[in-house]
Design an enzyme around this catalytic site. Sequence first.
Site, PDB file in Angstrom:
ATOM      1  N   GLU A 104       4.620  -3.152  12.109  1.00 26.29           N
ATOM      2  CA  GLU A 104       3.439  -2.155  12.472  1.00 26.29           C
ATOM      3  C   GLU A 104       2.632  -3.511  11.655  1.00 26.29           C
ATOM      4  O   GLU A 104       3.213  -3.893  10.005  1.00 26.29           O
ATOM      5  CB  GLU A 104       4.167  -1.334  11.010  1.00 26.29           C
ATOM      6  CG  GLU A 104       5.476  -0.386  12.077  1.00 26.29           C
ATOM      7  CD  GLU A 104       4.768  -0.102  12.778  1.00 26.29           C
ATOM      8  OE1 GLU A 104       3.692   0.323  13.210  1.00 26.29           O
ATOM      9  OE2 GLU A 104       5.467   0.758  14.335  1.00 26.29           O
ATOM     10  N   CYS A 162      -2.745   2.117   6.950  1.00 29.02           N
ATOM     11  CA  CYS A 162      -3.401   1.563   8.166  1.00 29.02           C
ATOM     12  C   CYS A 162      -3.417   2.624   9.165  1.00 29.02           C
ATOM     13  O   CYS A 162      -4.030   2.130  10.396  1.00 29.02           O
ATOM     14  CB  CYS A 162      -2.064   0.964   8.529  1.00 29.02           C
ATOM     15  SG  CYS A 162      -0.556   2.548   7.772  1.00 29.02           S
ATOM     16  N   GLU A 186       9.447   3.001  14.065  1.00 29.71           N
ATOM     17  CA  GLU A 186       9.902   3.479  12.636  1.00 29.71           C
ATOM     18  C   GLU A 186      10.346   4.539  13.128  1.00 29.71           C
ATOM     19  O   GLU A 186       9.674   6.166  13.293  1.00 29.71           O
ATOM     20  CB  GLU A 186       9.154   3.118  11.830  1.00 29.71           C
ATOM     21  CG  GLU A 186       9.357   1.373  12.123  1.00 29.71           C
ATOM     22  CD  GLU A 186       8.841   1.197  10.858  1.00 29.71           C
ATOM     23  OE1 GLU A 186       9.503   0.855   9.616  1.00 29.71           O
ATOM     24  OE2 GLU A 186       7.939   0.633  10.300  1.00 29.71           O
ATOM     25  N   ASN A 212       0.269  -1.295   0.529  1.00 30.41           N
ATOM     26  CA  ASN A 212      -0.346  -0.112   0.465  1.00 30.41           C
ATOM     27  C   ASN A 212       0.681   1.171  -0.048  1.00 30.41           C
ATOM     28  O   ASN A 212      -0.136   2.390  -0.081  1.00 30.41           O
ATOM     29  CB  ASN A 212      -0.999  -0.218   0.749  1.00 30.41           C
ATOM     30  CG  ASN A 212      -0.355   0.210   2.582  1.00 30.41           C
ATOM     31  OD1 ASN A 212       0.925  -0.435   2.708  1.00 30.41           O
ATOM     32  ND2 ASN A 212      -1.076  -0.124   3.209  1.00 30.41           N
TER      33      ASN A 212
HETATM   34  P1  NDP Z   1       0.497  -9.474   4.122  1.00 25.68           P
HETATM   35  O1  NDP Z   1       0.743  -9.310   5.799  1.00 25.68           O
HETATM   36  O2  NDP Z   1      -0.537 -10.315   3.408  1.00 25.68           O
HETATM   37  O3  NDP Z   1       1.510  -8.767   3.367  1.00 25.68           O
HETATM   38  C1  NDP Z   1       3.374  -7.842   3.660  1.00 25.68           C
HETATM   39  C2  NDP Z   1       3.871  -8.644   3.568  1.00 25.68           C
HETATM   40  O4  NDP Z   1       4.437  -9.866   4.407  1.00 25.68           O
HETATM   41  C3  NDP Z   1       3.820  -8.734   1.362  1.00 25.68           C
HETATM   42  O5  NDP Z   1       5.538  -8.933   1.200  1.00 25.68           O
HETATM   43  C4  NDP Z   1       3.614 -10.380   1.650  1.00 25.68           C
HETATM   44  O6  NDP Z   1       4.054 -11.120   0.291  1.00 25.68           O
HETATM   45  C5  NDP Z   1       4.839 -10.909   2.805  1.00 25.68           C
HETATM   46  N1  NDP Z   1       4.676 -12.727   3.856  1.00 25.68           N
HETATM   47  C6  NDP Z   1       3.511 -12.513   3.844  1.00 25.68           C
HETATM   48  N2  NDP Z   1       3.193 -14.197   4.153  1.00 25.68           N
HETATM   49  C7  NDP Z   1       5.145 -14.400   4.599  1.00 25.68           C
HETATM   50  C8  NDP Z   1       4.989 -15.164   5.594  1.00 25.68           C
HETATM   51  N3  NDP Z   1       4.947 -15.941   6.285  1.00 25.68           N
HETATM   52  N4  NDP Z   1       6.433 -14.768   6.493  1.00 25.68           N
HETATM   53  C9  NDP Z   1       7.497 -13.676   5.474  1.00 25.68           C
HETATM   54  N5  NDP Z   1       6.716 -12.543   4.750  1.00 25.68           N
HETATM   55  C10 NDP Z   1       5.186 -12.978   4.512  1.00 25.68           C
HETATM   56  O7  NDP Z   1      -0.217  -7.761   4.330  1.00 25.68           O
HETATM   57  P2  NDP Z   1      -0.448  -6.644   2.712  1.00 25.68           P
HETATM   58  O8  NDP Z   1       1.151  -6.601   1.685  1.00 25.68           O
HETATM   59  O9  NDP Z   1      -1.866  -7.322   1.605  1.00 25.68           O
HETATM   60  O10 NDP Z   1      -1.059  -5.333   3.197  1.00 25.68           O
HETATM   61  C11 NDP Z   1      -2.210  -4.790   3.964  1.00 25.68           C
HETATM   62  C12 NDP Z   1      -2.392  -5.715   4.861  1.00 25.68           C
HETATM   63  O11 NDP Z   1      -0.692  -4.298   5.647  1.00 25.68           O
HETATM   64  C13 NDP Z   1      -3.324  -4.451   5.575  1.00 25.68           C
HETATM   65  O12 NDP Z   1      -4.012  -5.482   6.664  1.00 25.68           O
HETATM   66  C14 NDP Z   1      -3.084  -2.431   6.662  1.00 25.68           C
HETATM   67  O13 NDP Z   1      -3.366  -2.683   8.275  1.00 25.68           O
HETATM   68  C15 NDP Z   1      -1.563  -3.592   6.875  1.00 25.68           C
HETATM   69  N6  NDP Z   1      -0.501  -2.634   6.903  1.00 25.68           N
HETATM   70  C16 NDP Z   1      -0.137  -1.999   7.739  1.00 25.68           C
HETATM   71  C17 NDP Z   1       0.575  -0.425   7.809  1.00 25.68           C
HETATM   72  C18 NDP Z   1       1.228   0.045   9.164  1.00 25.68           C
HETATM   73  O14 NDP Z   1       2.338   0.665   8.945  1.00 25.68           O
HETATM   74  N7  NDP Z   1       1.017  -0.476  10.540  1.00 25.68           N
HETATM   75  C19 NDP Z   1       1.233   0.123   6.759  1.00 25.68           C
HETATM   76  C20 NDP Z   1       0.626  -1.028   5.279  1.00 25.68           C
HETATM   77  C21 NDP Z   1       0.083  -1.968   5.622  1.00 25.68           C
HETATM   78  P3  NDP Z   1       3.762 -11.069  -0.458  1.00 25.68           P
HETATM   79  O15 NDP Z   1       4.082 -10.619  -1.332  1.00 25.68           O
HETATM   80  O16 NDP Z   1       2.595 -12.988  -0.643  1.00 25.68           O
HETATM   81  O17 NDP Z   1       1.436 -10.725   0.046  1.00 25.68           O
END
Ligand code: NDP
Length: 478
Positions: A247, A281, A458, A149
């Site tokens: 995060e 988020c 962060e 995002n």
């Molecule tokens: P995910 O948790 O699905 O993915 C985040 C990252 O983790 C991606 O690169 C993903 O890879 C990777 N990932 C997935 N599974 C694993 C695993 N088992 N081990 C290690 N890495 C893994 O989230 P999204 O990308 O779908 O993002 C949306 C979510 O993130 C929302 O719920 C949002 O709230 C949260 N978010 C929070 C923020 C904050 O700062 N608090 C900021 C931005 C988003 P892959 O490429 O396969 O998806």
Amino acid sequence: MKKHDNLIAGQWVSHGNYQENRNPSDITDVIGLYTHGDAAAVDDAVAAAQAARAGWAAATPQARHDLLEKTGRALAERAEEIGRLLSREEGKTLAEGIGETMRAAQVFKFFAGEALRQTGDLTPSVRPDIDVEITREPVGVVGLITPWNFPIAIPAWKIAPALAYGNCVVMKPAELTPGCAHVIAEILHDSGCPAGVFNLVMGRGSAVGEAIVTHPGIDAVSFTGSAATGGHIAETCGRLRKKVQLEMGGKNPMVVLDDADLSVAVPACLNGTFFSTGQRCTASSRLIVTEGIHDAFVAELTRQMRALRVGDALDPATQIGPVVDGRQLQSNLDYVALARDEAQEVIGGDRLELAQQGFYQAPALFLGTTNAMRINREEIFGPCGSVIRVADFDEALAVANDTEFGLSAGICTSSLRAARDFRRRVQAGMVMVNLPTAGVDYHVPFGGRKGSSFGPREQGRYAAEFYTTVKTSYVFAG
Ligand code: NDP
């Protein structure tokens, strides 16, 4: 079609298995092909980072500054082009895409300065003729895992402090948005980043992400993404005794009190709830509104929400771009369907069919909701907001805090006392007064409490807490 490779040990490496990166505004538009690595690619990247580790830890502050400054300058100079790529792969409007690229540039420049400002403490011992010196050292090799995002800002705010404080990096961007991370890798490479100091491995979270988290050569993991993945990573890092920073999601409250100025409150809620298609988020997903202003607030917010132009992210007239992909859109539509059961009224929220094939959704407002409803407990991550009617400030604060999350919280009021009370008593890492819950500065800490975050903050100087480890030295001069 251009093929994009991983960066390992200063070389562009193909791992085959090229995946298409498609534009959510127009799914016939293929942006490029991006190789997908696996656990073996992570092994190579970690080996390269470990080999570069001692050299980079010993690099002068000037060398680290110059690399980060050069990277920041290149990002700023190319903001228009990179912002366009960002809008094409993530679906943010062009203005948001360029703005986010400029933010990434500022983050690199900020940490270029921090590389020069690393200090320690020298203090007399409680014992005679002994000096005590407290210094910070790099953690070692850090694994960075980022979401889709904020495809350039979040990589920037992890990579820049990691490198500024002398760490080597293995990074995995989200599968949906590899393009912006690849551009940062290209710029770092072209700016003279020593081989192995920064490594990019694109691929699936379940393969590449999992391999990074479990690899014995990774000393610390910084992750941004969903609460579910974050929880899994925290457990793994705990078991393996790795430093970890998470995060995660939010269900951010925005309180609107009777004495709020509607000309401030409505734009703040409109921005916080719907801009960036609600895919932040820090989005305001629970609008907690006191009785006296409720009807006027809802009428004006509804009017302005209906006027928002949803469309192709690259069209200058667009205010709300598409949802990032079909899976996220379906999840949003499922929540709108749930809202039709739970809320008294649902305005908007339907899928929109436009001239080109994309994942478009009308912004949605759920009225007559209570905080116990699932739509108010679970993160939706789309252009959807709920209005919760409350009697007074005390009830508003109680509702704001009644959530498993604690990232950002806001209040719109003209009362200094109410604003002060709210700032002190709300359980969130960031508090906004008469401002949207989303939209933060880059030189101050970012992060939350409860289920939203875990580990050190962060951004800003607080980033040193995660990216360095403290050493206390005793020197006897007798
Ligand atoms: P995910 O948790 O699905 O993915 C985040 C990252 O983790 C991606 O690169 C993903 O890879 C990777 N990932 C997935 N599974 C694993 C695993 N088992 N081990 C290690 N890495 C893994 O989230 P999204 O990308 O779908 O993002 C949306 C979510 O993130 C929302 O719920 C949002 O709230 C949260 N978010 C929070 C923020 C904050 O700062 N608090 C900021 C931005 C988003 P892959 O490429 O396969 O998806």
